[in-house]
Design an enzyme around this catalytic site. Structure first.
Site, PDB file in Angstrom:
ATOM      1  N   SER A 154      -0.085 -12.990  -8.439  1.00  0.00           N
ATOM      2  CA  SER A 154      -1.014 -11.887  -8.706  1.00  0.00           C
ATOM      3  C   SER A 154      -0.383 -10.908  -9.678  1.00  0.00           C
ATOM      4  O   SER A 154       0.852 -10.816  -9.764  1.00  0.00           O
ATOM      5  CB  SER A 154      -1.338 -11.147  -7.400  1.00  0.00           C
ATOM      6  N   TYR A 167       1.081  -6.512   0.434  1.00  0.00           N
ATOM      7  CA  TYR A 167       0.546  -7.567  -0.447  1.00  0.00           C
ATOM      8  C   TYR A 167       1.423  -7.670  -1.704  1.00  0.00           C
ATOM      9  O   TYR A 167       1.800  -8.774  -2.114  1.00  0.00           O
ATOM     10  CB  TYR A 167      -0.900  -7.224  -0.813  1.00  0.00           C
TER      11      TYR A 167
END
Ligand SMILES: NC(=O)c1ccc[n+]([C@@H]2O[C@H](COP(=O)([O-])OP(=O)(O)OC[C@H]3O[C@@H](n4cnc5c(N)ncnc54)[C@H](OP(=O)(O)O)[C@@H]3O)[C@@H](O)[C@H]2O)c1
Length: 263
Positions: A154, A167
């Protein structure tokens, strides 16, 4: 059909039934790979994805349930795939979760940390360990010429969002995991790459859809639109095409230029 897939090659996408995973499945299917669509809960989405994959050109598409955070499930997944197809050419570690709620870094709970890191980092690490051993064996026996592992990380791997620190930490760790396996497996002919999506329109980003739409319109990324699962799928299919035989451990950003520094 691309140059790499000869119609018998097998690609696996974890969390392939929905969202980015489905986008990857459909692009690889259109390239001629037989597909394994792993899912955790949504069996109907996975079955529907397999139907679409076969309609697009996959010789065969098989849904298999397994929780990637469960190490026993991961080992079973690899066994079931090899029992069904006898080979794994491309493995895409896509499955992942967002925190259940966005909270300030100072309020991050150990429970959310453990949930997110077990699904986004610990699970994929040990699953890749299992897959890597199988791929080394398949390459040594001449069954698969150049196995490939792709990690979907990501923009959060190197962009700090303080309301979902667990995250970001998990994705940063996963980026290093991709590098580690790239280095470790190169001598065995197994290549490893990382695909780093930016802001992609899926169920995961639904809770922030309106806020992100406004930020995108205001220039969050130089390319002013949401990314799509197909955008990520096309990048994965390009890596899986065999077009990069002297490359491993590379990061491919699929983010509309969001990673670029601007002044
Ligand atoms: N959307 C974005 O903007 C964005 C940006 C950068 C990176 N990513 C990453 O891209 C990947 C896919 O995200 P997405 O947006 O497509 O998410 P999504 O729409 O929420 O879909 C998540 C997928 O992962 C599967 N999954 C979740 N936990 C799993 C587990 N423990 N075992 C097996 N499968 C599991 C789900 O399976 P079920 O259908 O069975 O629940 C589903 O297919 C994630 O790794 C995410 O971190 C997303």
């Amino acid at each position: 059909m691309n140059s790499r897939s000869n119609g018998s090659q097998v690609a696996v996408v974890t969390g392939g039934g929905r969202g980015i995973g489905r986008g990857i499945v459909l692009e690889l299917a259109a390239s001629g790979f037989s597909m394994v669509v792993n899912y955790r809960r949504d069996a109907e989405a996975a079955r529907d994805c397999c139907r679409q994959a076969e309609a697009l050109g996959a010789p065969r598409a098989l849904p298999i349930q397994a929780d990637v955070a469960d190490l026993d499930d991961g080992r079973r997944l690899a066994v079931e795939i090899l029992d069904a197809f006898g080979r794994i050419d491309v493995w895409v570690n896509n499955a992942g979760v967002a925190p259940e709620s966005r909270v300030d870094l100072l309020d991050t709970t150990p429970e959310s940390w453990d949930r997110v890191t077990s699904m986004n980092l610990r699970g994929p690490f040990f699953l890749t360990q299992t897959v890597a051993r199988r791929m080394i064996d398949l390459a040594e026996r001449g069954i698969v010429a150049q196995p490939l592992i792709i990690f979907i990380t990501s923009i959060s791997s190197d962009t700090a969002s303080v309301e979902r620190g667990e995250y970001c930490a998990a994705k940063a760790g996963l980026s290093m995991v991709a590098q580690l396996f790239a280095v470790r497996l190169a001598a065995h002919g197994v290549h490893v790459h990382e695909v780093r999506p930016g802001v992609i329109e899926t169920d995961m980003t639904r809770p922030v859809h309106d806020a992100y739409s406004a930020r995108i319109a205001a220039g969050l990324s130089p390319i002013r639109r949401w990314g799509t699962p197909a955008d990520v799928g096309k990048a994965v299919a390009a890596l899986a095409s065999g077009a990069f035989p002297f490359s491993t451990g590379q990061v491919l950003n699929v983010d509309g230029g969001l990673n670029l520094r601007r002044l």
